[in-house]
Design an enzyme around this catalytic site. Structure first.
Site, short mmCIF file in Angstrom:
data_model
loop_
_atom_site.label_atom_id
_atom_site.label_comp_id
_atom_site.label_asym_id
_atom_site.label_seq_id
_atom_site.Cartn_x
_atom_site.Cartn_y
_atom_site.Cartn_z
CG HIS A 1 -2.04 -1.02 1.11
ND1 HIS A 1 -2.76 -1.46 2.19
CD2 HIS A 1 -2.52 -1.71 0.04
CE1 HIS A 1 -3.64 -2.36 1.80
NE2 HIS A 1 -3.52 -2.55 0.51
CB CYS B 1 7.22 17.41 -10.30
SG CYS B 1 8.17 15.95 -10.78
CB THR C 1 -3.87 -7.49 8.61
OG1 THR C 1 -4.76 -6.95 7.63
CG2 THR C 1 -3.63 -8.96 8.35
CG ASN D 1 -5.68 -9.68 14.59
OD1 ASN D 1 -5.73 -8.75 15.39
ND2 ASN D 1 -6.01 -9.56 13.32
C1 BJW Z 1 -3.16 -6.22 16.83
C2 BJW Z 1 -2.60 -5.44 17.82
C3 BJW Z 1 -1.51 -5.98 18.46
C4 BJW Z 1 -4.23 -4.35 17.09
N1 BJW Z 1 -1.04 -7.18 18.09
N2 BJW Z 1 -2.70 -7.41 16.49
C5 BJW Z 1 -16.27 -4.76 -1.86
C6 BJW Z 1 -15.82 -6.05 -1.64
C7 BJW Z 1 -14.46 -6.38 -1.77
C8 BJW Z 1 -13.54 -5.41 -2.12
C9 BJW Z 1 -14.00 -4.13 -2.35
C10 BJW Z 1 -15.33 -3.81 -2.21
N3 BJW Z 1 -15.48 -2.49 -2.49
C11 BJW Z 1 -14.27 -1.98 -2.77
C12 BJW Z 1 -13.35 -2.97 -2.68
C13 BJW Z 1 -11.89 -2.87 -2.91
C14 BJW Z 1 -11.21 -2.09 -1.80
C15 BJW Z 1 -11.59 -2.70 -0.46
O1 BJW Z 1 -11.03 -3.69 -0.01
N4 BJW Z 1 -12.53 -2.08 0.25
C16 BJW Z 1 -12.96 -2.62 1.54
C17 BJW Z 1 -13.11 -1.49 2.53
C18 BJW Z 1 -14.24 -3.43 1.30
N5 BJW Z 1 -9.79 -2.22 -2.04
C19 BJW Z 1 -9.15 -1.39 -2.83
O2 BJW Z 1 -9.69 -0.43 -3.34
C20 BJW Z 1 -7.69 -1.72 -3.12
N6 BJW Z 1 -7.47 -1.71 -4.51
C21 BJW Z 1 -8.05 -2.61 -5.29
O3 BJW Z 1 -8.83 -3.46 -4.88
O4 BJW Z 1 -7.67 -2.49 -6.61
C22 BJW Z 1 -8.29 -3.35 -7.56
C23 BJW Z 1 -7.68 -4.70 -7.67
C24 BJW Z 1 -8.29 -5.62 -8.48
C25 BJW Z 1 -7.76 -6.88 -8.61
C26 BJW Z 1 -6.61 -7.24 -7.95
C27 BJW Z 1 -6.00 -6.33 -7.17
C28 BJW Z 1 -6.54 -5.08 -7.02
C29 BJW Z 1 -6.80 -0.67 -2.51
C30 BJW Z 1 -6.81 -0.73 -1.03
C31 BJW Z 1 -5.98 0.42 -0.48
C32 BJW Z 1 -6.01 0.40 1.04
N7 BJW Z 1 -5.40 1.56 1.49
C33 BJW Z 1 -5.37 1.79 2.94
C34 BJW Z 1 -5.04 3.26 3.19
C35 BJW Z 1 -3.62 3.54 2.85
C36 BJW Z 1 -3.30 4.92 3.18
C37 BJW Z 1 -3.13 5.17 4.61
O5 BJW Z 1 -2.34 4.46 5.27
O6 BJW Z 1 -3.76 6.11 5.05
O7 BJW Z 1 -4.40 0.92 3.56
S1 BJW Z 1 -6.87 1.37 3.77
C38 BJW Z 1 -6.11 0.87 5.26
O8 BJW Z 1 -6.54 -0.50 5.47
C39 BJW Z 1 -4.60 0.85 4.99
C40 BJW Z 1 -4.23 -0.51 5.52
O9 BJW Z 1 -3.02 -0.95 4.94
C41 BJW Z 1 -5.43 -1.35 5.20
C42 BJW Z 1 -5.55 -2.60 6.02
O10 BJW Z 1 -5.76 -2.28 7.37
P1 BJW Z 1 -5.10 -3.19 8.48
O11 BJW Z 1 -3.64 -3.11 8.40
O12 BJW Z 1 -5.72 -4.54 8.43
O13 BJW Z 1 -5.52 -2.40 9.82
P2 BJW Z 1 -6.88 -2.47 10.65
O14 BJW Z 1 -6.93 -1.27 11.51
O15 BJW Z 1 -8.04 -2.72 9.80
O16 BJW Z 1 -6.69 -3.76 11.57
C43 BJW Z 1 -5.70 -3.81 12.57
C44 BJW Z 1 -5.70 -5.22 13.15
O17 BJW Z 1 -4.63 -5.31 14.07
C45 BJW Z 1 -6.99 -5.55 13.90
O18 BJW Z 1 -7.46 -6.82 13.46
C46 BJW Z 1 -6.56 -5.61 15.36
O19 BJW Z 1 -7.25 -6.62 16.10
C47 BJW Z 1 -5.12 -5.96 15.24
N8 BJW Z 1 -4.28 -5.49 16.32
N9 BJW Z 1 -3.37 -4.26 17.92
C48 BJW Z 1 -1.71 -7.86 17.10
N10 BJW Z 1 -0.91 -5.30 19.46
#
Ligand code: BJW
Length: 236
Positions: free
Chosen positions: A111, A138, A179, A204
């Site tokens: 990401h 740029c 995650t 997790n």
């Molecule tokens: C602990 C802990 C401790 C706490 N020890 N654990 C409908 C259905 C399916 C998909 C889609 C849909 N509508 C749209 C989509 C696609 C969309 C998507 O997934 N949306 C969902 C919301 C449904 N995805 C996209 O748009 C992606 N692109 C895409 O799909 O392109 C097309 C494609 C087609 C074909 C192949 C491939 C691609 C792009 C996604 C971009 C995500 N960007 C972000 C923001 C980045 C900028 C920023 O940082 O501000 O990335 S979103 C945000 O979520 C960030 C993260 O990397 C990402 C994941 O979050 P993460 O890391 O899982 O964090 P949390 O907070 O959710 O969870 C933390 C976890 O840690 C929890 O479980 C806690 O329990 C745990 N935890 N403390 C261990 N101490």
């Protein structure tokens, strides 16, 4: 199915691994987007309509990086990489640099990275240690108003997808650490690994949305679960 595999361990990390370093996760209580709707700050449309707000959000997060340090879970992955060498690959969804600061070498940022900026006009990517603003020009194409964080927003294609999918298909072990399993395509990596015959482990604080897809779930803070898990693997 498994005999042609390279014996690789592929690890996916999310915001939870950096939580105990002091970086907020996205979806937990007091998460990063409290006060910001994701579609307000993490989409190309938001950047087009309110670039100042988006820059402020990412500038604050970039500044916060200077205050935090890698934790014992980041360090455990370095120990594992030192043990496995080329059989280790880390795929991180995190845009922080804590894995690198711990000493990881084989890492792919799905990401993007907070410490990089990209020109929307010519796509040049450069290091970014300071605040970004709309007035930045740029350094390569000289055009204004196009510098953006090198981050994958919703609706954009994550980086290095082909290499990542190929590596997951070759893995014997696939672990997902800290995650929530709510954002795709990363949330679907476990299914690719399983279909290719890998053993899968989730670590997790609480079961992730895709928890039922993993062979094993280890629940607890990453700094407490990961170091002994890696230690036992190395000892065996
Ligand atoms: C602990 C802990 C401790 C706490 N020890 N654990 C409908 C259905 C399916 C998909 C889609 C849909 N509508 C749209 C989509 C696609 C969309 C998507 O997934 N949306 C969902 C919301 C449904 N995805 C996209 O748009 C992606 N692109 C895409 O799909 O392109 C097309 C494609 C087609 C074909 C192949 C491939 C691609 C792009 C996604 C971009 C995500 N960007 C972000 C923001 C980045 C900028 C920023 O940082 O501000 O990335 S979103 C945000 O979520 C960030 C993260 O990397 C990402 C994941 O979050 P993460 O890391 O899982 O964090 P949390 O907070 O959710 O969870 C933390 C976890 O840690 C929890 O479980 C806690 O329990 C745990 N935890 N403390 C261990 N101490």
């Amino acid at each position: 199915m498994t005999q042609n595999k390279s014996g690789k361990t592929v690890i996916l990390t999310g915001a939870g691994i950096s939580a105990e370093s002091g970086l907020q996760t996205f979806r937990d209580a007091n998460g990063l987007w409290e006060g910001h709707r994701p579609e307000e700050v993490a989409t190309p449309e938001a950047f087009a309509s309110n670039p100042d707000m988006v820059h402020r959000f990412y500038n604050a997060r970039r500044q916060k990086l200077a205050e935090v340090k890698p934790n014992a879970a980041h360090q455990a992955l370095v120990d594992l990489e030192n043990y496995l060498g080329d059989d280790f690959l880390l795929i991180t969804q995190n845009v922080d640099d804590l894995h690198e600061r711990a000493g990881i070498q084989r890492v792919m940022h799905l990401h993007g990275e907070l410490l990089k900026k990209r020109c929307s006009w010519c796509n040049q990517v450069d290091r970014c240690d300071s605040d970004l603003s709309v007035s930045d020009v740029c350094p390569v194409c000289d055009r204004p108003e196009g510098m953006r964080p090198h981050i994958v927003w919703f609706g954009e294609m994550p980086f290095r997808m082909e290499e990542i999918i190929n590596a997951i298909k070759e893995a014997d072990q696939f672990w997902a650490i800290g995650t929530s399993g709510q954002v795709y395509p990363a949330a679907g990596f476990v299914e690719i690994a399983k279909s290719a015959g890998a053993s899968t482990v989730e670590m997790n604080l609480e079961a992730a949305s895709n928890s039922s897809l993993f062979d094993e779930s280890i629940i607890g803070p990453a700094t407490e679960t990961l170091p002994p898990f890696v230690g036992a693997l190395i000892a065996s």
